[in-house]
Write a protein that holds these residues in place. Structure first.
Motif, short mmCIF file in Angstrom:
data_model
loop_
_atom_site.label_atom_id
_atom_site.label_comp_id
_atom_site.label_asym_id
_atom_site.label_seq_id
_atom_site.Cartn_x
_atom_site.Cartn_y
_atom_site.Cartn_z
N ALA A 295 59.18 4.90 103.28
CA ALA A 295 58.79 4.25 102.03
C ALA A 295 57.85 3.08 102.27
N LEU A 296 58.17 2.28 103.31
CA LEU A 296 57.31 1.14 103.63
C LEU A 296 55.93 1.59 104.08
N ARG A 297 55.91 2.63 104.94
CA ARG A 297 54.63 3.10 105.45
C ARG A 297 53.79 3.73 104.34
N MET A 298 54.43 4.52 103.47
CA MET A 298 53.68 5.13 102.38
C MET A 298 53.09 4.06 101.47
N THR A 299 53.91 3.04 101.17
CA THR A 299 53.42 1.96 100.31
C THR A 299 52.27 1.21 100.96
N ARG A 300 52.47 0.84 102.25
CA ARG A 300 51.44 0.08 102.93
C ARG A 300 50.17 0.91 103.10
N LYS A 301 50.32 2.17 103.52
CA LYS A 301 49.15 3.01 103.75
C LYS A 301 48.40 3.29 102.45
N ALA A 302 49.16 3.53 101.39
CA ALA A 302 48.51 3.78 100.11
C ALA A 302 47.69 2.58 99.68
N MET A 303 48.29 1.37 99.79
CA MET A 303 47.59 0.17 99.36
C MET A 303 46.46 -0.20 100.31
N SER A 304 46.71 -0.12 101.63
CA SER A 304 45.67 -0.51 102.59
C SER A 304 44.48 0.46 102.53
N SER A 305 44.77 1.76 102.41
CA SER A 305 43.68 2.75 102.32
C SER A 305 42.88 2.54 101.05
N ALA A 306 43.59 2.30 99.95
CA ALA A 306 42.91 2.08 98.68
C ALA A 306 42.01 0.85 98.74
N LEU A 307 42.56 -0.26 99.26
CA LEU A 307 41.77 -1.49 99.38
C LEU A 307 40.58 -1.31 100.31
#
Length: 324
Positions: A295-307
């Motif tokens: 969950a943490l990785r999906m959240t971080r990756k989704a946000m970091s990739s988007a940014l």
């Protein structure tokens, strides 16, 4: 039609210098790393043991320092340096490879028949296969260059080591493991990152293409004088949404490799290589251990990739508008 509008409307191939792509990648990667460091730190703490929940890990982090808020940004410097430089190397390499691929008839995606075909992209249009290959090779190369910083970052975030500084961490790794210690887990990292990056670029471009066709009108004549600004804002929204969706999807697929990689980097004696680490984790803790920190990785990756991708594309678009 201005160049920036043309890029939005037609996905024009970018001819900007590698330096521009390096600076854009550096800026977008560094900003994302600083903002999202707490997610990265918690993911490392959860994955290192396989038994702690996110809530328990967060509690331990908060108790580890008199300043609870600052504790969640432990390891920000190595993380920001690694992610910023890694993004710069990745985006620069990816741009060079995509520019070359765009000149190959079998790699370039045929342009739509209508010159007003909608798109939010300012990057080259390539086939799915070309996007997959260029994304995977670029990420594997960037991962190799940045691997020493990755190892230092992970160990600095972990509470298995009591490093007081980045230099101290580097000295300890070299003293106990020599140069190979700085590349611990590269196999799992490459297996995780190369397919992830390839699938990410394919997914990002496909999602972006679909969202563009839904939300960007095909004919620029339908808008008034404010049209270029509206298009720029809408393109940024589409690119951010596409990056988040692609990042979350690919993170789920590649999480087992990330969990194995973390164990190898933190406990190389107990988890000496990818195969034995995976076998030990599954045998002792079950399949669930491969999805620790998901969950943490999906959240971080989704946000970091988007940014990262939104900022990268917007910086390139705006720089090209100014330069040309």
């Amino acid at each position: 039609m201005s160049q920036s509008t043309a890029a939005v409307a037609g996905g024009r191939t970018s001819r900007s210098s590698p330096t521009l792509h390096f600076v854009a990648g550096l800026g977008s990667g560094t900003l994302g790393a600083v903002i999202l460091q707490p997610f990265d730190l918690l993911k490392t703490r959860v994955q290192q043991s396989g038994s702690r929940s996110v809530r328990a890990a967060a509690r331990d982090v908060a108790r580890s320092s008199p300043n609870a808020l600052a504790a969640f940004w432990r390891g920000t410097v190595p993380s920001a340096v690694r992610t910023g430089v890694g993004s710069a190397v990745y985006f620069t390499t990816l741009n060079v490879m995509r520019q070359y691929a765009a000149s190959l008839p079998f790699a370039a995606r045929p342009r739509a028949a209508s010159p007003s075909s909608a798109s939010s992209s300012s990057l080259p249009r390539l086939s799915d296969t070309a996007n997959l290959v260029t994304g995977a090779v670029s990420r594997a190369f960037a991962g190799f260059v940045l691997m020493p910083l990755t190892v230092i970052k992970v160990r600095y975030e972990s509470d298995l080591y009591s490093y007081k500084s980045i230099a101290g961490a580097a000295r300890d790794i070299y003293r106990s493991e020599r140069l190979p210690g700085f590349f611990a887990g590269y196999g799992a990292t490459a297996v995780r990152d190369a397919p992830y990056a390839g699938l990410y670029v394919v997914s990002y471009e496909q999602i972006k293409k679909r969202l563009s066709s839904w939300y960007i009108p095909a004919s620029p004549a339908a808008h008034g004088p404010s049209d270029p600004g509206v298009r720029t804002s809408l393109s940024a929204t589409i690119n951010f949404s596409s990056g988040a969706l692609a990042g979350a999807t690919c993170s789920f697929i590649s999480n087992p490799f990330d969990a194995v990689k973390t164990r190898i980097q933190l406990q190389p004696r107990d988890y000496p290589d990818m195969v034995r680490a995976c076998r030990k984790m599954v045998t002792e803790e079950g399949i669930r251990s491969l999805y620790d920190g998901l969950a943490l990785r999906m959240t971080r990756k989704a946000m970091s990739s988007a940014l990262a991708w939104m900022l990268y594309e917007e910086l390139i678009r705006r720089a090209e508008t100014v330069l040309h």
